[in-house]
Design a protein around this motif. Sequence first.
Motif, PDB file in Angstrom:
ATOM      1  N   ARG A  85       0.830  -1.207   0.000  1.00 15.81           N
ATOM      2  CA  ARG A  85       0.000   0.000   0.000  1.00 15.81           C
ATOM      3  C   ARG A  85       0.861   1.252   0.000  1.00 15.81           C
ATOM      4  N   LYS A  86       1.867   1.294   0.868  1.00 11.75           N
ATOM      5  CA  LYS A  86       2.716   2.496   0.960  1.00 11.75           C
ATOM      6  C   LYS A  86       3.589   2.663  -0.279  1.00 11.75           C
ATOM      7  N   THR A  87       4.102   1.561  -0.813  1.00 10.33           N
ATOM      8  CA  THR A  87       4.908   1.661  -2.033  1.00 10.33           C
ATOM      9  C   THR A  87       4.051   2.194  -3.173  1.00 10.33           C
ATOM     10  N   ALA A  88       2.827   1.693  -3.299  1.00 10.59           N
ATOM     11  CA  ALA A  88       1.933   2.096  -4.387  1.00 10.59           C
ATOM     12  C   ALA A  88       1.457   3.534  -4.259  1.00 10.59           C
ATOM     13  N   THR A  89       1.491   4.086  -3.055  1.00 17.18           N
ATOM     14  CA  THR A  89       1.010   5.456  -2.883  1.00 17.18           C
ATOM     15  C   THR A  89       2.116   6.486  -2.661  1.00 17.18           C
ATOM     16  N   LEU A  90       3.246   6.064  -2.100  1.00 16.40           N
ATOM     17  CA  LEU A  90       4.308   7.023  -1.771  1.00 16.40           C
ATOM     18  C   LEU A  90       5.451   7.076  -2.789  1.00 16.40           C
ATOM     19  N   ALA A  91       5.811   5.923  -3.321  1.00 21.45           N
ATOM     20  CA  ALA A  91       6.969   5.871  -4.220  1.00 21.45           C
ATOM     21  C   ALA A  91       6.616   6.467  -5.582  1.00 21.45           C
ATOM     22  N   PRO A  92       7.588   7.066  -6.243  1.00 22.20           N
ATOM     23  CA  PRO A  92       7.311   7.627  -7.565  1.00 22.20           C
ATOM     24  C   PRO A  92       7.110   6.526  -8.604  1.00 22.20           C
ATOM     25  N   ILE A  93       6.341   6.832  -9.614  1.00 26.34           N
ATOM     26  CA  ILE A  93       6.176   5.917 -10.745  1.00 26.34           C
ATOM     27  C   ILE A  93       7.490   5.904 -11.507  1.00 26.34           C
ATOM     28  N   VAL A  94       7.998   4.705 -11.821  1.00 23.93           N
ATOM     29  CA  VAL A  94       9.261   4.612 -12.558  1.00 23.93           C
ATOM     30  C   VAL A  94       9.089   3.972 -13.934  1.00 23.93           C
ATOM     31  N   VAL A  95       7.934   3.375 -14.200  1.00 21.21           N
ATOM     32  CA  VAL A  95       7.650   2.831 -15.533  1.00 21.21           C
ATOM     33  C   VAL A  95       6.187   3.099 -15.871  1.00 21.21           C
ATOM     34  N   GLU A  96       5.940   3.466 -17.102  1.00 16.11           N
ATOM     35  CA  GLU A  96       4.559   3.632 -17.563  1.00 16.11           C
ATOM     36  C   GLU A  96       4.014   2.300 -18.073  1.00 16.11           C
ATOM     37  N   ARG A  97       4.873   1.609 -18.798  1.00 11.58           N
ATOM     38  CA  ARG A  97       4.483   0.303 -19.343  1.00 11.58           C
ATOM     39  C   ARG A  97       4.910  -0.767 -18.342  1.00 11.58           C
ATOM     40  N   LEU A  98       3.977  -1.621 -17.952  1.00 12.12           N
ATOM     41  CA  LEU A  98       4.283  -2.633 -16.954  1.00 12.12           C
ATOM     42  C   LEU A  98       5.341  -3.598 -17.465  1.00 12.12           C
ATOM     43  N   PRO A  99       6.331  -3.868 -16.624  1.00 14.02           N
ATOM     44  CA  PRO A  99       7.355  -4.840 -17.031  1.00 14.02           C
ATOM     45  C   PRO A  99       6.768  -6.243 -17.060  1.00 14.02           C
ATOM     46  N   ARG A 100       7.332  -7.077 -17.897  1.00  8.55           N
ATOM     47  CA  ARG A 100       6.954  -8.490 -17.904  1.00  8.55           C
ATOM     48  C   ARG A 100       7.389  -9.053 -16.555  1.00  8.55           C
ATOM     49  N   CYS A 101       6.508  -9.763 -15.883  1.00 12.07           N
ATOM     50  CA  CYS A 101       6.812 -10.247 -14.535  1.00 12.07           C
ATOM     51  C   CYS A 101       6.329 -11.685 -14.376  1.00 12.07           C
ATOM     52  N   ALA A 102       7.241 -12.556 -13.998  1.00 14.79           N
ATOM     53  CA  ALA A 102       6.937 -13.980 -13.868  1.00 14.79           C
ATOM     54  C   ALA A 102       5.998 -14.292 -12.708  1.00 14.79           C
ATOM     55  N   ILE A 103       5.916 -13.409 -11.711  1.00 15.86           N
ATOM     56  CA  ILE A 103       5.073 -13.721 -10.551  1.00 15.86           C
ATOM     57  C   ILE A 103       3.762 -12.939 -10.510  1.00 15.86           C
ATOM     58  N   ARG A 104       3.537 -12.037 -11.447  1.00 15.44           N
ATOM     59  CA  ARG A 104       2.364 -11.158 -11.367  1.00 15.44           C
ATOM     60  C   ARG A 104       1.052 -11.898 -11.079  1.00 15.44           C
ATOM     61  N   PRO A 105       0.754 -13.010 -11.723  1.00 16.95           N
ATOM     62  CA  PRO A 105      -0.544 -13.658 -11.459  1.00 16.95           C
ATOM     63  C   PRO A 105      -0.763 -14.057  -9.992  1.00 16.95           C
ATOM     64  N   THR A 106       0.328 -14.275  -9.257  1.00 14.51           N
ATOM     65  CA  THR A 106       0.198 -14.703  -7.863  1.00 14.51           C
ATOM     66  C   THR A 106       0.830 -13.703  -6.885  1.00 14.51           C
ATOM     67  N   CYS A 107       1.130 -12.505  -7.345  1.00 14.63           N
ATOM     68  CA  CYS A 107       1.777 -11.490  -6.511  1.00 14.63           C
ATOM     69  C   CYS A 107       0.763 -10.797  -5.596  1.00 14.63           C
ATOM     70  N   ARG A 108       1.061 -10.776  -4.304  1.00 15.43           N
ATOM     71  CA  ARG A 108       0.174 -10.091  -3.355  1.00 15.43           C
ATOM     72  C   ARG A 108       0.048  -8.620  -3.714  1.00 15.43           C
ATOM     73  N   TRP A 109       1.138  -7.958  -4.078  1.00 19.47           N
ATOM     74  CA  TRP A 109       1.082  -6.532  -4.402  1.00 19.47           C
ATOM     75  C   TRP A 109       0.163  -6.284  -5.589  1.00 19.47           C
ATOM     76  N   TRP A 110       0.268  -7.117  -6.616  1.00 19.92           N
ATOM     77  CA  TRP A 110      -0.587  -6.991  -7.796  1.00 19.92           C
ATOM     78  C   TRP A 110      -2.041  -7.237  -7.417  1.00 19.92           C
ATOM     79  N   GLN A 111      -2.298  -8.296  -6.654  1.00 20.66           N
ATOM     80  CA  GLN A 111      -3.666  -8.619  -6.254  1.00 20.66           C
ATOM     81  C   GLN A 111      -4.271  -7.492  -5.411  1.00 20.66           C
ATOM     82  N   GLN A 112      -3.467  -6.861  -4.601  1.00 13.93           N
ATOM     83  CA  GLN A 112      -3.957  -5.838  -3.675  1.00 13.93           C
ATOM     84  C   GLN A 112      -3.980  -4.439  -4.289  1.00 13.93           C
ATOM     85  N   GLU A 113      -2.918  -4.048  -4.971  1.00 15.28           N
ATOM     86  CA  GLU A 113      -2.767  -2.662  -5.437  1.00 15.28           C
ATOM     87  C   GLU A 113      -2.827  -2.507  -6.953  1.00 15.28           C
TER      88      GLU A 113
END
Length: 145
Positions: A85-113
Amino acid sequence: MASDPSLLCPSAHPDMAGARVFAVVGGSAEQPRADYLEHAVPLTDEVRALAQPVDPAEVFRVASPCVQGACQHFDGGEHICRLARKTATLAPIVVERLPRCAIRPTCRWWQQEGVSACRRCPQVATLNFMPNEAMRVAADPAVSP
């Protein structure tokens, strides 16, 4: 430790059960950037040795099953990861296009934020000796989201 094997923590420590490397941290100490692997690989002794002479948490992004309430960043009342939650709201955006990510389907951060977490994720280094102010605050479990 209680864990949720269906969701992975993308900011796990290398010594956690089920640890898998899904990215390699490059960039600089002031501006780390993760380069994502096509497939997550188990953090074996051989892979761990590739990080020498530094701590694997400095150069690898590691995922492992979310341990929920056993983690200092987990809020059991809201059932959320405060680090996400804090990373998604406080940290600056560093990429506009989402990087390819091997864990995204099961990532808690992705599921939550969702997309908000993914646009900031490449700057996360589990062991960062020079975090910027936003990352320092996000990583501090004593600071509320």
